[in-house]
Scaffold this motif. Structure first.
Motif, short mmCIF file in Angstrom:
data_model
loop_
_atom_site.label_atom_id
_atom_site.label_comp_id
_atom_site.label_asym_id
_atom_site.label_seq_id
_atom_site.Cartn_x
_atom_site.Cartn_y
_atom_site.Cartn_z
N ILE A 1 59.40 -15.83 7.06
CA ILE A 1 58.98 -14.56 6.47
C ILE A 1 58.25 -13.71 7.53
CG2 ILE A 1 57.45 -13.50 4.76
CD1 ILE A 1 58.05 -15.87 2.93
N GLY A 2 57.41 -14.38 8.31
CA GLY A 2 56.68 -13.65 9.34
C GLY A 2 57.62 -13.01 10.35
N LEU A 3 58.61 -13.79 10.83
CA LEU A 3 59.58 -13.25 11.79
C LEU A 3 60.39 -12.12 11.17
CD1 LEU A 3 60.87 -16.50 13.53
CD2 LEU A 3 59.38 -14.75 14.48
N ALA A 4 60.70 -12.24 9.90
CA ALA A 4 61.46 -11.18 9.23
C ALA A 4 60.66 -9.89 9.17
CB ALA A 4 61.86 -11.63 7.83
N LEU A 5 59.37 -10.02 8.94
CA LEU A 5 58.53 -8.84 8.84
C LEU A 5 58.33 -8.15 10.20
CD1 LEU A 5 55.81 -10.13 6.33
CD2 LEU A 5 57.65 -8.51 5.87
N VAL A 6 58.26 -8.93 11.27
CA VAL A 6 58.04 -8.32 12.59
C VAL A 6 59.35 -8.03 13.31
CG1 VAL A 6 55.81 -9.45 12.84
CG2 VAL A 6 57.84 -10.55 13.78
N SER A 7 60.47 -8.44 12.72
CA SER A 7 61.76 -8.25 13.39
C SER A 7 62.10 -6.80 13.68
CB SER A 7 62.89 -8.90 12.57
OG SER A 7 62.96 -8.31 11.28
N PRO A 8 61.76 -5.81 12.83
CA PRO A 8 62.06 -4.42 13.20
C PRO A 8 61.38 -4.02 14.51
CG PRO A 8 61.59 -4.55 10.86
CD PRO A 8 61.26 -5.89 11.43
#
Length: 290
Positions: A1-8
């Motif tokens: 979830i963390g990587l998904a949130l910072v992926s942009p």
């Protein structure tokens, strides 16, 4: 979830920052056009710049001179204006808003206004100073047509940067200085100059460091105003102008990238020198000076 949130942000950094950075470094060692194939040439672009490019050294000269002269004027001027706006007067909020307006004005519009003001025939600056010219028998200066006046005109235009964000940042720093320090100094008989030297400057020295760094980087990267004012090339072109013309006018992306990296190294070197000198004049409350 963390990587998904910072992926942009990660994708944006990789695609729009890191890849162009590394690609420009590669292009600086090639002979390349915008649409053509690249051919590896090693350090030929850099050798040509330093030994056989008649525009390169004048570009470095006018860029460094502009930064050297405009930076202290901008920092000192913004600090003085911020000190005036830090007074508790009726309607001071209105004045603060007015002095911040330059920060929201389009830079292109500002450049065109300055171009009109410095017009040698119909500009308001020569019109206003015409009595002085006539009294001393001086001709009206051609601010952007005579190479000897170009740098002076840009220095005058740089004073516009005193207002806006720079003043607001200094104002925030001044309002963070504890009033008790000034009160204690007044009890000891300190005057305005003494309080400024021994209280104001040390307390806002981190803000001064920030303004020096950002002002220096901004001055060395001057581009928009220079492109729209269009001064004579006899005075030299600013380095960002040279990057644009080599890359997008002459289609020599290899040379343009090499100039950009030389500019980057100049900015990096000067920034490191400022940071290296900062322990001698920047005061942080959490640090104990020995």
């Amino acid at each position: 979830i963390g990587l998904a949130l910072v992926s942009p942000w990660i994708v944006g950094f990789l695609v729009f920052t890191l890849y162009p950075l590394l690609n420009s470094l590669y292009l600086s060692f090639t002979q390349s056009t915008i649409f053509g194939a690249s051919r590896w040439t090693g350090i030929d672009n850099y050798v040509k710049l330093f030994t056989n490019d008649i525009e390169f050294w004048p570009s470095i000269r006018i860029t460094l001179l502009y930064a050297l002269l405009s930076l202290p004027l901008g920092v000192i001027g913004a600090l003085l204006v911020a000190m005036l706006l830090n007074n508790k007067l009726r309607g001071i909020g209105t004045f603060r808003t007015i002095y911040f307006l330059p920060a929201v004005m389009p830079e292109v519009a500002v450049a065109l206004i300055w171009r009109w003001m410095f017009n040698s025939e119909t500009g308001i600056i020569n019109y206003t100073l015409s009595p002085v010219y006539n009294a001393f028998g001086w001709p009206r200066p051609d601010w952007f047509g005579d190479p000897s006046y170009v740098l002076g005109a840009f220095i005058i235009m740089s004073l516009w940067g005193i207002f806006g964000t720079n003043t607001v940042v200094f104002l925030a720093g001044l309002q963070g200085v504890p009033k008790s320090l000034y009160e204690a100094a007044e009890i000891d008989g300190a005057g305005a100059l003494t309080k400024f030297r021994h209280i104001t400057v040390p307390q806002i020295s981190p803000v001064i460091l920030l303004q020096v760094i950002m002002g220096m980087i901004g001055a060395l990267q001057i581009f928009t105003i220079a492109m729209f004012v269009r001064p004579t090339t006899g005075a030299g072109k600013f380095m960002n102008q040279l990057v644009y013309e080599r890359g997008f006018t002459q289609m020599q992306m290899g040379e343009a990238s090499a100039i950009a990296w030389v500019l980057f190294l100049i900015i990096l070197t000067l920034t490191l020198l400022v940071f290296r000198s900062s322990p001698a004049w920047v005061h942080y409350e959490s640090e104990a000076k020995r």
